[in-house]
Design an enzyme around this catalytic site. Structure first.
Site, PDB file in Angstrom:
ATOM      1  N   GLY A  80     -10.638   5.982  23.437  1.00 49.41           N
ATOM      2  CA  GLY A  80     -10.511   6.784  24.574  1.00 49.41           C
ATOM      3  C   GLY A  80      -9.589   6.977  25.014  1.00 49.41           C
ATOM      4  N   LEU A  81      -8.524   6.115  23.848  1.00 46.39           N
ATOM      5  CA  LEU A  81      -7.001   5.622  24.347  1.00 46.39           C
ATOM      6  C   LEU A  81      -6.237   6.865  24.236  1.00 46.39           C
ATOM      7  CD1 LEU A  81      -7.040   2.258  22.798  1.00 46.39           C
ATOM      8  CD2 LEU A  81      -7.178   2.661  24.923  1.00 46.39           C
ATOM      9  N   GLY A  85      -0.233   7.554  17.712  1.00 47.73           N
ATOM     10  CA  GLY A  85       0.281   7.371  16.836  1.00 47.73           C
ATOM     11  C   GLY A  85      -0.580   6.663  15.666  1.00 47.73           C
ATOM     12  N   LYS A  96     -13.127   0.003  11.201  1.00 51.73           N
ATOM     13  CA  LYS A  96     -14.331   0.776  10.538  1.00 51.73           C
ATOM     14  C   LYS A  96     -14.389  -0.207   9.127  1.00 51.73           C
ATOM     15  CE  LYS A  96     -16.538   4.272  11.071  1.00 51.73           C
ATOM     16  NZ  LYS A  96     -16.139   5.068  12.480  1.00 51.73           N
ATOM     17  N   GLU A 138     -10.698   9.423  10.537  1.00 55.17           N
ATOM     18  CA  GLU A 138     -11.495   9.145  12.406  1.00 55.17           C
ATOM     19  C   GLU A 138     -10.523   9.273  13.394  1.00 55.17           C
ATOM     20  OE1 GLU A 138     -14.141   6.104  13.239  1.00 55.17           O
ATOM     21  OE2 GLU A 138     -14.589   6.923  11.643  1.00 55.17           O
ATOM     22  N   ASP A 164     -16.341  11.147  13.704  1.00 52.78           N
ATOM     23  CA  ASP A 164     -16.159  11.388  15.228  1.00 52.78           C
ATOM     24  C   ASP A 164     -17.306  12.183  15.049  1.00 52.78           C
ATOM     25  OD1 ASP A 164     -14.453   9.267  16.199  1.00 52.78           O
ATOM     26  OD2 ASP A 164     -13.488  10.228  15.111  1.00 52.78           O
ATOM     27  N   GLY A 198     -15.634  19.456  22.168  1.00 56.16           N
ATOM     28  CA  GLY A 198     -15.207  18.926  21.054  1.00 56.16           C
ATOM     29  C   GLY A 198     -15.690  18.813  19.736  1.00 56.16           C
ATOM     30  N   ASN A 289     -18.418   7.407  26.697  1.00 55.52           N
ATOM     31  CA  ASN A 289     -18.106   6.112  26.652  1.00 55.52           C
ATOM     32  C   ASN A 289     -17.049   6.050  27.511  1.00 55.52           C
ATOM     33  OD1 ASN A 289     -19.805   4.340  25.555  1.00 55.52           O
ATOM     34  ND2 ASN A 289     -19.632   5.287  23.838  1.00 55.52           N
TER      35      ASN A 289
END
Length: 752
Positions: A80-81, A85, A96, A138, A164, A198, A289
Site C-alpha cells: 500500500g506504499l 521503485g 514473496k 508482483e 495482485d 484496479g 488493506n
C-alpha cells in the site's frame, strides 16, 4: 487471532540478522570431492547440456527449472506504499519468494527490473524465460500490469501470473462459492457490486463472470461512481469491458438490493446504511488493506444475516492470497504447464471451497485458536491447514491436463498426492501451532535474566506478538538503559520489571524456601541470599506462588547450574519424573533426543520413564510418538554390558502397557532409515523413529551438538517436562528468537 505489534526496529533487525535479506542458495548435490566438482561442472555438465539441446523438455529433468519461479516487479505499486521503485520493492519480493518455499516447496528468486516502460519490462522477462518454470508478477501498477501480463502470456510458454490480480480473485471466488451456498443463492442470479476498478477488482469480476455471473448483474464502481455503458470520464479499455447497461450512477444506488459486495478499494467506502439496503443474507467481502471498507462489527450492527470476509487475519474469513498462488504454481509446475488458465484458477477456487466444508483437523483448530466448522464465520480455509498442499495442487494439475496446457500429465494422481504430503517441512506448522496455543493461553511469562539484552528483546517480542504479558526480573534502571541503547525505549512502559527490592512477597518467598531447605543444610542466611540475590531462584519462587504463569531462563548461566537453583524451589529432578527432550528439525524431519538435561546415567527404569515423558512432549508438538532405544548394538548384537539397559528398557514399557510405539535396542541408522530397518521385519516400529532415547546425557549432548554444527539442524530445547509448573531453559548461546521460542513452549505448556 490478535494483531501483532511490530516496531520499525524489530522489522529492520529481522531483515538484518543473522545475515542481510531473507534468502540464500544451497547446493542439492555433494560438492566435496574433485569427482563431485567434475560431475557438477566440467566435464560432466556437458552431457545434460547436449541432452537439453537435443530435447528442450529434458531441462525439466536435469535442471532446477521445473521447480523455480521468478518473482518479478518494477516497484510501481509496492503493497500500500505506492511507487517506491525497483530497489525499494526488493524486501517485498524476497518475502514473496520465501512464501513460495514455505507453503509449496517451490524454489523462488526475486528480480527487480528498473524500468516503468512496459516494452522494456516485457523484453527483459521474456529473455529470462529459459531459467524459470513460471513467472509471478508482483506490485506493478495499473494499467501497465494488464499490458505486461497479457503480452508475456502471449510471448512465453511458461505460466505468467500477476498475483495482485488473480491471487485475490481466486480466494474471493472460493469464499463466494461457499457464501452463496450458505445463502441458497446461485451465481447466475445474484447482483454483484464491486468497488475498486484496479487490477484486483477487474480480475475478481472477470473470474466470477467466467464462473457464470451475468454481465449486467455485475456493477463495477470506481472513485467516480458506477461504470456504465456510455460513460467516458476516467475510462480505459479494461473498465469498458465491464461497463453495465444500467441507470445506476453511485455506489450507494448500486448497493440497494445487491446480493454481493466486493471491495478492493479504501477504508470506510461502505456505510451501515448501504449494508442495510442490501438483499437478504448479503455477502460482503471488504478486502481493502489494512482497513476494510466496513468492519464485520459495523456490518453486523445493521445486518445479522450478513456473511462478511476481509483481508485481515484478526477477523474470520480472511481472503489471503497465500491460499492460492503457491498451490496454483505447484500444480502448474508439476504438469509442466504452458500457462495458468481460467479453468485452473476455478479448479483452485472450487478445491478451496470444498476443503472449507470438511471437518477441520485438530491442529488447525489449535493454530487458529478456536474450533472451526463450515458456516458463516468459516467459508475459506486458513493458511494453517496442512491439507492445502495435497488437496489444491492436484485439482489445479487435473484442470491443466483437461484443458491441454499440461506437457507432462500426471498418470498416478494418488501417488502425486502422497508425494505432496511428504515434501512439506513440518517445522513451520509445529511452531505456528505452538504460537497459536501460547496466544490462546495468554500466560504471564517470567523472563528471569533481565540484565541480558537478548532476553529483553525476547520479552518485548513476546508481549508485542500478543502472546501474553512479559514480566522481567531485573533492576528497572538497568532494563531501561539496555532497552534505550537497543532502540526500544518505548518498550520500558510495556514491560513489568520485578526484583527482590520492589516486591511485597519476599518474606513469604523466604519462608517457603526455608521450609523446603532447612533439612538440606541451608540456614536462614543461605535462604535469604538465594531468594534475594539469585534471579533463577527468585523467578522460580514467583512462579511457585502464582505471581506468574510460566518461566524462561538459562541464557546467561550453564543449564546444570540453573537446574540446581530451580531444584531449590521445585522438584525438577530425575527422582520426581523430570525429563529434558531436545527437538532436532532438519530437512523436513523432526527427531527428538532424550534425556538431554536431567538424567546423567539412567538405568533401565529411568530410560522407560524418559520414553514416557518424551512421548508426552511429542504429542504436545502434534507428533505421534515412535520411540527407539538407541545404542551401538542392535537387538542383542554385539553383546555389551553397556547396551544391556537399552535392551531391558523396552521390556519395562511392555509391562507398563504404554499407548505408543517403541523398540530397541538398535543403532541410529536402523531407527531412522527405513532401508536399514528392513533387515529387522519383527520390529514393532511402523515407521522411522521420531524419539531417540540415548544411554546417557553425554551421548545426548554429543548427538545434539554434532547435528547442530555439522548438519545445521534447528534445535529446540532442551524442553523440560515433568515439573509441576511450566519452566523452560535456553542455552547460553541462545538468540533472541531462541529465547522467544522457549517462552512459547513454556506458555503452551508443552509436555503436560
Amino acid at each position: 487471532m490478535s494483531s501483532t505489534k511490530i516496531t520499525p526496529e524489530e522489522a529492520l533487525a529481522f531483515h538484518l540478522n543473522p545475515m542481510p535479506g531473507k534468502l540464500e542458495i544451497q547446493a542439492t548435490v555433494p560438492m566435496s570431492t574433485q569427482r563431485d566438482l567434475s560431475l557438477a561442472y566440467s566435464p560432466g555438465v556437458a552431457v545434460p547440456c547436449e541432452s537439453i539441446a537435443a530435447d528442450p523438455q529434458a531441462a525439466y529433468d536435469y535442471t532446477a527449472k521445473g521447480n523455480m519461479v521468478a518473482v518479478i516487479s518494477n516497484g510501481t505499486a509496492v503493497l500500500g506504499l505506492g511507487n517506491l521503485g525497483a530497489l525499494a520493492s526488493k524486501p517485498v519480493m524476497e518475502g514473496k519468494a520465501v512464501l513460495f518455499k514455505r507453503f509449496a516447496d517451490i524454489n523462488s528468486v526475486d528480480i527487480e527490473l528498473d524500468t516503468e516502460d512496459p516494452d522494456e519490462f516485457c523484453r527483459a522477462v521474456r529473455l529470462m524465460g529459459p531459467t524459470f518454470g513460471g513467472i509471478n508478477l508482483e506490485d506493478i501498477k495499473a494499467p501497465e500490469c494488464f499490458i505486461i501480463e497479457q503480452r508475456l502470456k502471449e510471448e512465453m510458454d511458461i505460466p505468467v501470473f500477476h498475483d495482485d490480480q488473480h491471487g485475490t480473485a481466486v480466494i474471493c471466488a472460493a469464499g463466494l462459492i461457499n457464501a452463496l451456498h450458505l445463502s441458497s443463492k446461485k451465481i447466475e442470479e445474484v447482483k454483484i457490486v464491486l468497488n475498486g476498478a484496479g487490477a484486483a477488482g477487474i480480475a475478481c469480476l472477470e473470474l466470477l463472470k467466467s464462473m457464470g455471473a451475468k454481465q449486467d448483474n455485475c456493477i463495477m464502481c470506481d472513485t467516480k461512481g458506477v461504470i456504465y455503458q456510455g460513460r467516458t470520464e476516467g475510462m480505459n479499455q479494461w473498465k469498458s469491458a465491464h461497463a453495465a447497461r444500467t441507470s445506476l450512477r453511485t455506489l450507494e444506488e448500486a448497493m440497494n438490493g445487491a446480493d454481493v459486495f466486493l471491495g478492493v478499494s479504501v477504508k470506510g467506502a461502505v456505510t451501515r446504511e448501504m449494508v442495510a439496503s442490501m438483499a437478504d443474507n448479503p455477502v460482503i467481502f471488504a478486502m481493502a488493506n489494512p482497513d476494510p471498507e466496513i468492519t464485520p462489527e459495523e456490518a453486523h450492527e445493521v445486518r445479522l444475516d450478513a456473511i462478511v470476509a476481509t483481508g485481515r487475519s484478526d477477523y474470520p474469513n480472511q481472503v489471503n492470497n497465500v491460499l492460492g498462488f503457491p498451490y496454483l504454481f505447484r500444480g502448474a509446475l508439476d504438469v509442466n504447464a504452458r500457462a495458468i488458465n481460467d479453468e485452473m484458477k476455478i479448479a483452485c477456487a472450487r478445491a478451496l471451497a470444498e476443503l472449507a466444508r470438511e471437518d477441520v483437523p485438530d491442529e488447525v483448530a489449535v493454530a487458529y485458536g478456536r474450533k472451526l466448522s463450515f458456516g458463516r464465520d468459516y467459508i475459506i480455509p486458513t493458511p494453517f491447514d496442512p491439507r492445502l498442499i495435497w488437496r489444491i495442487p492436484p485439482a489445479v494439475a487435473k484442470a491443466g491436463m483437461d484443458t491441454g496446457v499440461a506437457r507432462r500429465p500426471i498418470i498416478d494422481m494418488e501417488g502425486y498426492e502422497l508425494s505432496l504430503k511428504s515434501r512439506m517441512d513440518p517445522t513451520a506448522s509445529i511452531l505456528e501451532g505452538l504460537h497459536a496455543r501460547a496466544r490462546q493461553a495468554q500466560a504471564q511469562m517470567i523472563f528471569a535474566e533481565g540484565d541480558d539484552i537478548r532476553v529483553l528483546r525476547a520479552a518485548v517480542a513476546y508481549q508485542r506478538s500478543g502472546l501474553g504479558k512479559a514480566i522481567v526480573v531485573g533492576r528497572e534502571n538497568e532494563v531501561k538503559a539496555k532497552l534505550d541503547a537497543a532502540g526500544l525505549a518505548d518498550a520500558v512502559r510495556e514491560l513489568r520489571v520485578i526484583n527482590a527490592a520492589n516486591t511485597d512477597h519476599l518474606e513469604g518467598y523466604k519462608s517457603f524456601l526455608y521450609n523446603r531447605l532447612q533439612r538440606r543444610g541451608f540456614d536462614a542466611t543461605d535462604v535469604h541470599r538465594l531468594a534475594a540475590r539469585d534471579r533463577h531462584v527468585f523467578s522460580a519462587l514467583m512462579l511457585a506462588h502464582g505471581h506468574g504463569d510460566a518461566m524462561v531462563t538459562g541464557a546467561t548461566r550453564k543449564s546444570a547450574h540453573v537446574m540446581e537453583q530451580i531444584n531449590h524451589v521445585f522438584d525438577a529432578d530425575s527422582a520426581h519424573g523430570a525429563v529434558g527432550v531436545t527437538a532436532l528439525l532438519h530437512k523436513g524431519r523432526v527427531v527428538m533426543i532424550a534425556d538431554t538435561l536431567v538424567h546423567e546415567w539412567p538405568d533401565e527404569h529411568d530410560l522407560a520413564n524418559i520414553a514416557e515423558g518424551s512421548a508426552k512432549v511429542a504429542r504436545s508438538l502434534g507428533l505421534e510418538p515412535r520411540v527407539a532405544f538407541v545404542s551401538f548394538s542392535t537387538f542383542g548384537y554385539p553383546v555389551s554390558e553397556r547396551a544391556e539397559k537399552m535392551h531391558h528398557a523396552p521390556q519395562i514399557l511392555e509391562q507398563r502397557g504404554v499407548d505408543f510405539e517403541f523398540e530397541g535396542e538398535m543403532t541410529v541408522d536402523v531407527a531412522l532409515n527405513p532401508e536399514a530397518a528392513k533387515a529387522y521385519p519383527f520390529s514393532r516400529l511402523t515407521g522411522p523413529a521420531n524419539i531417540l532415547v540415548v544411554p546417557a546425557r553425554h551421548s545426548a549432548s554429543i548427538s545434539v551438538k554434532l547435528m547442530q554444527e555439522m548438519a545445521g539442524a534447528t534445535v529446540i530445547g532442551p524442553i523440560l517436562s515433568g515439573v509441576s509448573k511450566p519452566i523452560q531453559l535456553c542455552s547460553t548461546g541462545a538468540t533472541e528468537n531462541d529465547i522467544l521460542n522457549m517462552a512459547v513452549l513454556a506458555a503452551a505448556n508443552v509436555g503436560k
